[in-house]
Write a protein that holds these residues in place. Sequence first.
Motif, mmCIF file in Angstrom:
data_model
loop_
_atom_site.group_PDB
_atom_site.id
_atom_site.type_symbol
_atom_site.label_atom_id
_atom_site.label_comp_id
_atom_site.label_asym_id
_atom_site.label_seq_id
_atom_site.Cartn_x
_atom_site.Cartn_y
_atom_site.Cartn_z
ATOM 1 N N ARG A 1 7.052 10.841 -3.748
ATOM 2 C CA ARG A 1 8.420 10.412 -3.436
ATOM 3 C C ARG A 1 7.939 9.103 -3.075
ATOM 4 O O ARG A 1 8.446 7.965 -3.455
ATOM 5 C CB ARG A 1 9.462 11.423 -1.993
ATOM 6 C CG ARG A 1 10.262 10.077 -1.565
ATOM 7 C CD ARG A 1 10.937 9.985 -0.685
ATOM 8 N NE ARG A 1 9.995 10.407 0.524
ATOM 9 C CZ ARG A 1 10.377 11.539 1.125
ATOM 10 N NH1 ARG A 1 10.380 13.108 1.074
ATOM 11 N NH2 ARG A 1 9.075 11.589 2.138
ATOM 12 N N GLY A 2 7.021 8.151 -2.403
ATOM 13 C CA GLY A 2 5.891 7.875 -2.156
ATOM 14 C C GLY A 2 5.425 6.898 -2.834
ATOM 15 O O GLY A 2 5.570 5.951 -3.304
ATOM 16 N N ALA A 3 4.537 7.524 -3.816
ATOM 17 C CA ALA A 3 4.255 6.977 -5.589
ATOM 18 C C ALA A 3 5.677 6.045 -6.339
ATOM 19 O O ALA A 3 5.822 5.011 -6.406
ATOM 20 C CB ALA A 3 3.788 7.532 -6.180
ATOM 21 N N ALA A 4 7.030 6.955 -6.508
ATOM 22 C CA ALA A 4 8.073 5.996 -6.439
ATOM 23 C C ALA A 4 8.824 4.884 -6.092
ATOM 24 O O ALA A 4 8.992 3.878 -6.194
ATOM 25 C CB ALA A 4 9.209 7.369 -6.979
ATOM 26 N N TYR A 5 8.740 5.282 -4.566
ATOM 27 C CA TYR A 5 9.088 4.677 -4.324
ATOM 28 C C TYR A 5 8.385 3.314 -3.650
ATOM 29 O O TYR A 5 8.425 1.487 -3.950
ATOM 30 C CB TYR A 5 9.047 4.376 -2.252
ATOM 31 C CG TYR A 5 9.869 3.591 -1.342
ATOM 32 C CD1 TYR A 5 10.923 3.509 -1.000
ATOM 33 C CD2 TYR A 5 9.533 2.785 -0.272
ATOM 34 C CE1 TYR A 5 11.955 2.321 -0.437
ATOM 35 C CE2 TYR A 5 9.916 1.929 0.421
ATOM 36 C CZ TYR A 5 11.399 1.856 0.374
ATOM 37 O OH TYR A 5 11.369 1.421 1.063
ATOM 38 N N GLY A 6 6.936 3.367 -3.641
ATOM 39 C CA GLY A 6 6.115 1.888 -3.860
ATOM 40 C C GLY A 6 6.264 0.928 -4.603
ATOM 41 O O GLY A 6 5.988 -0.152 -4.354
ATOM 42 N N ALA A 7 6.383 1.986 -6.196
ATOM 43 C CA ALA A 7 6.332 1.474 -7.201
ATOM 44 C C ALA A 7 7.453 0.686 -7.542
ATOM 45 O O ALA A 7 6.861 -0.546 -8.246
ATOM 46 C CB ALA A 7 5.664 2.663 -8.088
ATOM 47 N N GLU B 1 0.955 -1.123 0.236
ATOM 48 C CA GLU B 1 0.400 -0.042 0.225
ATOM 49 C C GLU B 1 1.183 1.310 -0.528
ATOM 50 O O GLU B 1 1.830 1.514 0.790
ATOM 51 C CB GLU B 1 -1.139 -0.184 0.909
ATOM 52 C CG GLU B 1 -2.195 -0.863 0.972
ATOM 53 C CD GLU B 1 -2.490 -0.956 2.276
ATOM 54 O OE1 GLU B 1 -2.699 -0.477 2.655
ATOM 55 O OE2 GLU B 1 -3.659 -1.865 3.169
ATOM 56 N N PHE B 2 0.248 2.122 -1.370
ATOM 57 C CA PHE B 2 1.384 3.568 -1.172
ATOM 58 C C PHE B 2 0.620 4.435 -1.319
ATOM 59 O O PHE B 2 -0.467 4.702 -2.479
ATOM 60 C CB PHE B 2 3.040 2.834 -1.966
ATOM 61 C CG PHE B 2 2.742 2.474 -2.711
ATOM 62 C CD1 PHE B 2 2.544 3.504 -4.378
ATOM 63 C CD2 PHE B 2 2.258 1.369 -3.650
ATOM 64 C CE1 PHE B 2 2.056 3.228 -5.400
ATOM 65 C CE2 PHE B 2 2.310 1.088 -5.076
ATOM 66 C CZ PHE B 2 1.883 1.089 -5.674
ATOM 67 N N VAL B 3 1.660 5.531 -1.398
ATOM 68 C CA VAL B 3 0.581 7.258 -1.658
ATOM 69 C C VAL B 3 -0.795 7.407 -1.175
ATOM 70 O O VAL B 3 -1.703 6.366 -1.170
ATOM 71 C CB VAL B 3 0.787 7.070 -3.564
ATOM 72 C CG1 VAL B 3 -0.088 8.081 -3.539
ATOM 73 C CG2 VAL B 3 2.396 7.110 -3.267
ATOM 74 N N LEU C 1 9.518 -0.713 -5.839
ATOM 75 C CA LEU C 1 9.277 -1.737 -3.958
ATOM 76 C C LEU C 1 8.572 -3.091 -4.723
ATOM 77 O O LEU C 1 8.973 -4.164 -5.113
ATOM 78 C CB LEU C 1 9.052 -1.146 -2.879
ATOM 79 C CG LEU C 1 9.122 -2.317 -1.682
ATOM 80 C CD1 LEU C 1 10.160 -2.394 -2.015
ATOM 81 C CD2 LEU C 1 8.701 -2.175 -0.340
ATOM 82 N N SER C 2 7.654 -2.504 -5.012
ATOM 83 C CA SER C 2 6.520 -3.686 -5.909
ATOM 84 C C SER C 2 7.184 -3.888 -6.774
ATOM 85 O O SER C 2 7.412 -5.429 -6.884
ATOM 86 C CB SER C 2 5.155 -3.245 -6.106
ATOM 87 O OG SER C 2 3.996 -1.897 -5.346
ATOM 88 N N ASN C 3 7.625 -3.475 -7.819
ATOM 89 C CA ASN C 3 8.121 -3.456 -9.047
ATOM 90 C C ASN C 3 9.040 -4.918 -8.281
ATOM 91 O O ASN C 3 9.266 -6.421 -9.067
ATOM 92 C CB ASN C 3 9.284 -2.675 -9.684
ATOM 93 C CG ASN C 3 8.118 -1.780 -10.310
ATOM 94 O OD1 ASN C 3 6.649 -2.903 -10.798
ATOM 95 N ND2 ASN C 3 8.190 -0.705 -11.068
ATOM 96 N N LEU C 4 10.189 -4.484 -7.246
ATOM 97 C CA LEU C 4 10.699 -5.179 -7.068
ATOM 98 C C LEU C 4 10.789 -6.554 -6.469
ATOM 99 O O LEU C 4 11.452 -8.158 -6.482
ATOM 100 C CB LEU C 4 11.964 -4.602 -5.851
ATOM 101 C CG LEU C 4 12.989 -3.162 -7.067
ATOM 102 C CD1 LEU C 4 13.965 -3.136 -5.912
ATOM 103 C CD2 LEU C 4 14.222 -4.365 -7.928
#
Length: 150
Positions: A80-86, A64-66, A88-91
Amino acid sequence: ELAQLLRSELPKSPFVSSTEIAGAGFINFHLLPSAKLEVVRSILVQGESFGRSTLGGRKKVQIEFVSANPTGPLHVGHGRGAAYGASLSNLLSFAGWDVTREYYVNDAGRQMDILALSTWLRYLELYVDTLGCVAFPPNAYQGDYVREMA
């Protein structure tokens, strides 16, 4: 002394030409040119699957992000939250997890109703209510940004 002890205990590697102690707590590893080329070969052979893993075992995980709440000003933290969450999800997905992504926008419901009412009341206060009769309730959004929107 500790770095020297660690260095002496390192197993031989076909990829490392030498090691050296480089200050307090640091050991430099020098790779052989063939080791660097081997990585390039692996990337070329594996293509887009290079680095992919099955570590996650298709276990489910929810990220769950942004929570870009439009009832208040947006800031750099939302991006920043959107970029980090996306990322992390991709990784995690690349590492074999079954990832469900939750991205909240919060653009419906009670908060939006309060924002609409707050903006309307500020509009009336600024442009219509010459006698000062409009009461602005304490549970309405109080920020200056509401006046700017009005």
